[in-house]
Design a protein around this motif. Sequence first.
Motif, short mmCIF file in Angstrom:
data_model
loop_
_atom_site.label_atom_id
_atom_site.label_comp_id
_atom_site.label_asym_id
_atom_site.label_seq_id
_atom_site.Cartn_x
_atom_site.Cartn_y
_atom_site.Cartn_z
N ALA A 1 -9.05 8.32 7.33
CA ALA A 1 -8.24 7.53 8.27
C ALA A 1 -6.82 7.36 7.76
O ALA A 1 -5.85 7.46 8.52
CB ALA A 1 -8.91 6.17 8.50
N VAL A 2 -6.67 7.11 6.46
CA VAL A 2 -5.34 6.93 5.87
C VAL A 2 -4.53 8.22 5.96
O VAL A 2 -3.32 8.19 6.26
CB VAL A 2 -5.47 6.46 4.41
N ILE A 3 -5.17 9.35 5.72
CA ILE A 3 -4.46 10.64 5.81
C ILE A 3 -3.93 10.87 7.22
O ILE A 3 -2.77 11.25 7.41
CB ILE A 3 -5.39 11.79 5.38
N ILE A 4 -4.78 10.65 8.22
CA ILE A 4 -4.35 10.84 9.61
C ILE A 4 -3.21 9.89 9.95
O ILE A 4 -2.23 10.26 10.60
CB ILE A 4 -5.53 10.64 10.57
N ARG A 5 -3.32 8.67 9.47
CA ARG A 5 -2.29 7.66 9.76
C ARG A 5 -0.96 8.03 9.13
O ARG A 5 0.11 7.76 9.70
CB ARG A 5 -2.77 6.29 9.24
N TRP A 6 -1.01 8.66 7.96
CA TRP A 6 0.21 9.02 7.24
C TRP A 6 1.12 9.91 8.08
O TRP A 6 2.35 9.76 8.06
CB TRP A 6 -0.16 9.74 5.93
N TYR A 7 0.53 10.81 8.84
CA TYR A 7 1.33 11.74 9.63
C TYR A 7 2.04 11.05 10.79
O TYR A 7 2.97 11.63 11.37
CB TYR A 7 0.44 12.87 10.16
N ARG A 8 1.63 9.86 11.14
CA ARG A 8 2.27 9.14 12.24
C ARG A 8 3.39 8.22 11.76
O ARG A 8 4.13 7.67 12.57
CB ARG A 8 1.23 8.30 13.00
N LEU A 9 3.49 8.03 10.44
CA LEU A 9 4.49 7.10 9.91
C LEU A 9 5.87 7.74 9.86
O LEU A 9 6.02 8.94 9.61
CB LEU A 9 4.09 6.65 8.51
N GLN A 10 6.88 6.91 10.08
CA GLN A 10 8.25 7.36 9.93
C GLN A 10 8.59 7.47 8.45
O GLN A 10 8.02 6.77 7.60
CB GLN A 10 9.20 6.35 10.60
N ALA A 11 9.50 8.37 8.13
CA ALA A 11 9.92 8.53 6.73
C ALA A 11 10.47 7.21 6.22
O ALA A 11 11.22 6.52 6.92
CB ALA A 11 10.97 9.64 6.63
#
Length: 477
Positions: free
Chosen positions: A159-169
């Motif tokens: 879940a954390v990995i998938i969420r990471w791709y949605r975060l802004q730099a």
Amino acid sequence: MKHPLIDRLATVIVILLFLLAYVPLLLLSLHNHPSAADDYCFADTAVRYGFWQAQKFYYDGWTGRYFSNMLVHGSPLVWGWYDGYRFIPALMATALAGSIYALASEFLRGESLKSRLVATGVLFFLVVIALQSTVEAFFWTAAIATYTVPTILTIYLLAVIIRWYRLQAGPMKWITALWAGFLVFASVGSGETNLILLILLLLTIVGYRLVFLRRFDPLLIWLVLVALVSAWLLFRAPGNAIRMGSNQAKAGELVKSVGLSFFWLARSMAEWLIKTPIIPFSLLFIPVARRLVRHGSSVRELFLLPAGLLTIVYLGLLAATIFPSYYGLGIPPFARTMNILFVFFALGWFYVLTVWVGWLDRRGRSLTLVQKWPAPVWLLTGIWLLGSIVFSKSINQLYTDWLSGHAATYDREMTERHRQLMTSADTVRLRPISVYPPTLFVEDIKPDRTHWWNRCQSGYYGHKVLVLDSTLTATAN
């Protein structure tokens, strides 16, 4: 179109199914006690030599599972909190449900909160009714640290990995990457079963993105490096050679072990498909899967994979989870390993199903079975569901131990034994417990006073000898 009454009824049924699996775990948790098997040995070592020295003893002399070693050497017994074990099963059940919800929320991001909760309830229910060993999944601390904890961490990591791709730099993205690295470090350092599954999964994702998508993924490369270093820390432990050396006569046959792993997987999957309602649940899930893979879905990209290749990888990862048992020990996997295997079988099943639904939809072969024949599908689901509950070994054990009063009797007698052990004496004579509920019980001390379990428990309480004396009556002190 979904009928509102049917939708509400289905939601109520899922809530009841979740409670059917979750509530007895909470209630039986109140009757839980530390086990003579390992729990007192870890506690005695930590109390006697200190937390970090105990880590070194086990790392050098028995196992390199550095993270699970930290957990068991910091157990409630080490802090003198005997009743702390009454909270561990409830905590683990809640954490498992929470990790499933976290992952379901990422995959069902465009769906309602109710849909995410329903998915969590269904998956948790499936996991509990398929358990081959409830005590090793939720009640025995030594097994929890090595199997249940890394399973929860692995699910949450995805879940954390998938969420990471949605975060802004920015800082939050860096912090999330570090957090994901810690989850890998902890999961790998808890046990070999999750280690193999997680490393192969990460390598597979990295390979796919490099070969098929031509993308260099810094997060995944970082996590693979953390996983490999963590695995090196585990396998380099001198204690591993000692622990693994007892079955070398039967182990080490590569080709045979691979064949047996796939055979055992096929046998297990056939049993799960029959004994759990995962097939009718899959039919009911297809409309949701179609929404996830349609154009405009916020999660569509997660399911745009080659369906055939994914299926092969899925089966290979599950077989790889079984492989260490045959190759390293020469025997089929233990029940605690099968507990883990089913968790990832179920999660992977619905993911692979969604990818296949998308593949068929893109080719104009939409699956509309539920829409065309809703009554037969719901009838099939109801019959299959009732049969799965009736014949579930884990559900029967949970409710039998609770409703028969065996769990309460076990709790009362173990509490009295603890009070007796807290007294000051060189030799303590204990009567056997009158009931051993399988949901709560693993091992007891032995009539042989020199047995390892006796020595660990006597050392923890400060006695010289513990004697299990069957001639003592229920009222003896």
